[in-house]
Design a protein around this motif. Structure first.
Motif, PDB file in Angstrom:
ATOM      1  N   SER A   1       6.942 -31.189  -1.949  1.00  0.00           N
ATOM      2  CA  SER A   1       5.556 -30.721  -1.903  1.00  0.00           C
ATOM      3  C   SER A   1       4.606 -31.860  -1.540  1.00  0.00           C
ATOM      4  O   SER A   1       3.697 -31.687  -0.720  1.00  0.00           O
ATOM      5  CB  SER A   1       5.144 -30.130  -3.250  1.00  0.00           C
ATOM      6  OG  SER A   1       5.944 -29.029  -3.569  1.00  0.00           O
ATOM      7  N   LEU A   2       4.796 -33.020  -2.152  1.00  0.00           N
ATOM      8  CA  LEU A   2       3.951 -34.172  -1.826  1.00  0.00           C
ATOM      9  C   LEU A   2       4.136 -34.597  -0.369  1.00  0.00           C
ATOM     10  O   LEU A   2       3.168 -34.941   0.316  1.00  0.00           O
ATOM     11  CB  LEU A   2       4.257 -35.346  -2.748  1.00  0.00           C
ATOM     12  CG  LEU A   2       3.720 -35.243  -4.173  1.00  0.00           C
ATOM     13  CD1 LEU A   2       4.263 -36.371  -5.033  1.00  0.00           C
ATOM     14  CD2 LEU A   2       2.203 -35.266  -4.154  1.00  0.00           C
ATOM     15  N   THR A   3       5.366 -34.562   0.102  1.00  0.00           N
ATOM     16  CA  THR A   3       5.632 -34.916   1.497  1.00  0.00           C
ATOM     17  C   THR A   3       4.927 -33.936   2.432  1.00  0.00           C
ATOM     18  O   THR A   3       4.310 -34.344   3.421  1.00  0.00           O
ATOM     19  CB  THR A   3       7.145 -34.943   1.781  1.00  0.00           C
ATOM     20  OG1 THR A   3       7.771 -35.851   0.863  1.00  0.00           O
ATOM     21  CG2 THR A   3       7.438 -35.372   3.200  1.00  0.00           C
ATOM     22  N   GLY A   4       4.996 -32.662   2.108  1.00  0.00           N
ATOM     23  CA  GLY A   4       4.290 -31.657   2.907  1.00  0.00           C
ATOM     24  C   GLY A   4       2.791 -31.889   2.904  1.00  0.00           C
ATOM     25  O   GLY A   4       2.124 -31.763   3.938  1.00  0.00           O
ATOM     26  N   GLY A   5       2.250 -32.254   1.758  1.00  0.00           N
ATOM     27  CA  GLY A   5       0.820 -32.530   1.664  1.00  0.00           C
ATOM     28  C   GLY A   5       0.400 -33.706   2.528  1.00  0.00           C
ATOM     29  O   GLY A   5      -0.623 -33.640   3.227  1.00  0.00           O
ATOM     30  N   VAL A   6       1.165 -34.782   2.506  1.00  0.00           N
ATOM     31  CA  VAL A   6       0.783 -35.934   3.336  1.00  0.00           C
ATOM     32  C   VAL A   6       1.059 -35.678   4.812  1.00  0.00           C
ATOM     33  O   VAL A   6       0.373 -36.232   5.669  1.00  0.00           O
ATOM     34  CB  VAL A   6       1.411 -37.276   2.858  1.00  0.00           C
ATOM     35  CG1 VAL A   6       0.812 -37.697   1.540  1.00  0.00           C
ATOM     36  CG2 VAL A   6       2.898 -37.207   2.780  1.00  0.00           C
ATOM     37  N   PHE A   7       2.030 -34.811   5.134  1.00  0.00           N
ATOM     38  CA  PHE A   7       2.209 -34.416   6.534  1.00  0.00           C
ATOM     39  C   PHE A   7       0.962 -33.666   7.024  1.00  0.00           C
ATOM     40  O   PHE A   7       0.484 -33.898   8.128  1.00  0.00           O
ATOM     41  CB  PHE A   7       3.439 -33.530   6.720  1.00  0.00           C
ATOM     42  CG  PHE A   7       4.726 -34.273   6.903  1.00  0.00           C
ATOM     43  CD1 PHE A   7       4.790 -35.450   7.619  1.00  0.00           C
ATOM     44  CD2 PHE A   7       5.905 -33.772   6.378  1.00  0.00           C
ATOM     45  CE1 PHE A   7       5.981 -36.132   7.796  1.00  0.00           C
ATOM     46  CE2 PHE A   7       7.104 -34.437   6.544  1.00  0.00           C
ATOM     47  CZ  PHE A   7       7.137 -35.619   7.256  1.00  0.00           C
ATOM     48  N   LEU A   8       0.445 -32.762   6.196  1.00  0.00           N
ATOM     49  CA  LEU A   8      -0.783 -32.053   6.568  1.00  0.00           C
ATOM     50  C   LEU A   8      -1.953 -33.024   6.721  1.00  0.00           C
ATOM     51  O   LEU A   8      -2.754 -32.908   7.651  1.00  0.00           O
ATOM     52  CB  LEU A   8      -1.121 -30.992   5.525  1.00  0.00           C
ATOM     53  CG  LEU A   8      -0.302 -29.714   5.574  1.00  0.00           C
ATOM     54  CD1 LEU A   8      -0.635 -28.814   4.387  1.00  0.00           C
ATOM     55  CD2 LEU A   8      -0.533 -28.974   6.874  1.00  0.00           C
ATOM     56  N   ALA A   9      -2.053 -33.967   5.802  1.00  0.00           N
ATOM     57  CA  ALA A   9      -3.136 -34.955   5.888  1.00  0.00           C
ATOM     58  C   ALA A   9      -2.982 -35.828   7.135  1.00  0.00           C
ATOM     59  O   ALA A   9      -3.973 -36.263   7.722  1.00  0.00           O
ATOM     60  CB  ALA A   9      -3.166 -35.821   4.638  1.00  0.00           C
ATOM     61  N   ALA A  10      -1.749 -36.074   7.553  1.00  0.00           N
ATOM     62  CA  ALA A  10      -1.506 -36.919   8.718  1.00  0.00           C
ATOM     63  C   ALA A  10      -1.955 -36.258  10.016  1.00  0.00           C
ATOM     64  O   ALA A  10      -2.317 -36.950  10.970  1.00  0.00           O
ATOM     65  CB  ALA A  10      -0.028 -37.291   8.817  1.00  0.00           C
ATOM     66  N   VAL A  11      -1.951 -34.945  10.054  1.00  0.00           N
ATOM     67  CA  VAL A  11      -2.370 -34.250  11.275  1.00  0.00           C
ATOM     68  C   VAL A  11      -3.780 -33.686  11.165  1.00  0.00           C
ATOM     69  O   VAL A  11      -4.288 -33.100  12.115  1.00  0.00           O
ATOM     70  CB  VAL A  11      -1.380 -33.122  11.672  1.00  0.00           C
ATOM     71  CG1 VAL A  11      -0.015 -33.695  11.973  1.00  0.00           C
ATOM     72  CG2 VAL A  11      -1.304 -32.050  10.609  1.00  0.00           C
ATOM     73  N   ASP A  12      -4.437 -33.877  10.036  1.00  0.00           N
ATOM     74  CA  ASP A  12      -5.787 -33.372   9.836  1.00  0.00           C
ATOM     75  C   ASP A  12      -6.775 -34.223  10.620  1.00  0.00           C
ATOM     76  O   ASP A  12      -6.888 -35.427  10.394  1.00  0.00           O
ATOM     77  CB  ASP A  12      -6.139 -33.405   8.344  1.00  0.00           C
ATOM     78  CG  ASP A  12      -7.540 -32.904   8.073  1.00  0.00           C
ATOM     79  OD1 ASP A  12      -8.035 -32.068   8.847  1.00  0.00           O
ATOM     80  OD2 ASP A  12      -8.137 -33.347   7.074  1.00  0.00           O
ATOM     81  N   THR A  13      -7.479 -33.605  11.536  1.00  0.00           N
ATOM     82  CA  THR A  13      -8.440 -34.334  12.353  1.00  0.00           C
ATOM     83  C   THR A  13      -9.849 -34.237  11.797  1.00  0.00           C
ATOM     84  O   THR A  13     -10.795 -34.710  12.433  1.00  0.00           O
ATOM     85  CB  THR A  13      -8.430 -33.806  13.798  1.00  0.00           C
ATOM     86  OG1 THR A  13      -8.783 -32.427  13.769  1.00  0.00           O
ATOM     87  CG2 THR A  13      -7.088 -34.019  14.458  1.00  0.00           C
ATOM     88  N   ALA A  14     -10.007 -33.617  10.641  1.00  0.00           N
ATOM     89  CA  ALA A  14     -11.320 -33.471   9.992  1.00  0.00           C
ATOM     90  C   ALA A  14     -12.331 -32.819  10.928  1.00  0.00           C
ATOM     91  O   ALA A  14     -13.489 -33.177  10.957  1.00  0.00           O
ATOM     92  CB  ALA A  14     -11.825 -34.817   9.494  1.00  0.00           C
ATOM     93  N   GLY A  15     -11.878 -31.855  11.692  1.00  0.00           N
ATOM     94  CA  GLY A  15     -12.774 -31.143  12.588  1.00  0.00           C
ATOM     95  C   GLY A  15     -13.064 -31.853  13.893  1.00  0.00           C
ATOM     96  O   GLY A  15     -13.791 -31.351  14.728  1.00  0.00           O
ATOM     97  N   LYS A  16     -12.501 -33.031  14.066  1.00  0.00           N
ATOM     98  CA  LYS A  16     -12.720 -33.783  15.300  1.00  0.00           C
ATOM     99  C   LYS A  16     -11.425 -33.755  16.104  1.00  0.00           C
ATOM    100  O   LYS A  16     -10.343 -33.895  15.551  1.00  0.00           O
ATOM    101  CB  LYS A  16     -13.083 -35.232  14.987  1.00  0.00           C
ATOM    102  CG  LYS A  16     -14.349 -35.367  14.182  1.00  0.00           C
ATOM    103  CD  LYS A  16     -14.568 -36.801  13.792  1.00  0.00           C
ATOM    104  CE  LYS A  16     -15.705 -36.906  12.807  1.00  0.00           C
ATOM    105  NZ  LYS A  16     -15.753 -38.206  12.160  1.00  0.00           N
ATOM    106  N   PRO A  17     -11.524 -33.602  17.421  1.00  0.00           N
ATOM    107  CA  PRO A  17     -10.299 -33.576  18.216  1.00  0.00           C
ATOM    108  C   PRO A  17      -9.571 -34.923  18.179  1.00  0.00           C
ATOM    109  O   PRO A  17     -10.192 -35.970  18.056  1.00  0.00           O
ATOM    110  CB  PRO A  17     -10.781 -33.276  19.632  1.00  0.00           C
ATOM    111  CG  PRO A  17     -12.247 -33.169  19.587  1.00  0.00           C
ATOM    112  CD  PRO A  17     -12.719 -33.415  18.203  1.00  0.00           C
ATOM    113  N   SER A  18      -8.263 -34.835  18.282  1.00  0.00           N
ATOM    114  CA  SER A  18      -7.466 -36.059  18.277  1.00  0.00           C
ATOM    115  C   SER A  18      -7.651 -36.815  19.579  1.00  0.00           C
ATOM    116  O   SER A  18      -8.165 -36.278  20.567  1.00  0.00           O
ATOM    117  CB  SER A  18      -5.984 -35.720  18.095  1.00  0.00           C
ATOM    118  OG  SER A  18      -5.494 -35.063  19.249  1.00  0.00           O
TER     119      SER A  18
END
Length: 171
Positions: free
Chosen positions: A117-134
């Protein structure tokens, strides 16, 4: 930053910071637990490295990346680093868990699910662009826009040249 990100990043990072501090404080135990992996890592490094030092480096990286994630600084990079550390921790804890009793097997399973679960959470955080395009998205769209502009400009220039040639020949 949205309220959800403002609250969720420190919540996710807290587990990693505390675990990293434990690794730093108990470097001997960490080195013992990570020994098979650290021994291989130490052998592949171009310089001599102690397992205890590598355990401290992993703990320090975990604390640093967790703090950066909690603060929202370099969050994608720090989340990616934490994902790698989380995978390492999951593997090590799975291998070293006591499975001689039913309670031990249940604890091993619960720990595995928590780590996944923690790994999944940090994977999501790793791809989160905070509304800004990568950066990759921006580069791709910039190239497409340039190609469109170049195509339009080429057509416009072609028409102008043809018109000039027709006027020159017709005159």
């Amino acid at each position: 930053m949205s309220l959800v990100r403002f609250l969720a990043r420190p919540m996710l990072a807290s587990s990693f910071v505390v675990a990293g501090l434990d690794k730093l404080k108990n470097a001997d135990d960490t080195a013992k637990q990570l020994s098979p992996l650290l021994r291989r890592a130490a052998e592949s490094l171009p310089f001599p490295a102690d397992e205890k030092v590598l355990a401290r480096v992993i703990g320090g990286a975990q604390v640093g990346a967790g703090a950066l994630l909690a603060l929202g600084k370099c969050s994608r990079f720090s989340a990616s680093l934490l994902a790698g550390i989380s995978i390492l921790n999951t593997f090590v804890e799975w291998r070293s868990a006591d499975i001689s009793t039913k309670e031990g097997r249940l604890a091993r399973r619960a720990q595995l699910l928590k780590n996944i679960s923690l790994t999944g959470g940090v994977f999501l955080a790793a791809v989160d662009t905070a509304g800004k395009p990568s950066l990759a998205w921006r580069a791709e769209h910039l190239a497409m826009d340039a190609k469109k502009a170049t195509g339009k400009q080429f057509k416009k220039t072609d028409r102008a040249v043809r018109k000039a040639v027709d006027n020159a020949v017709g005159a």
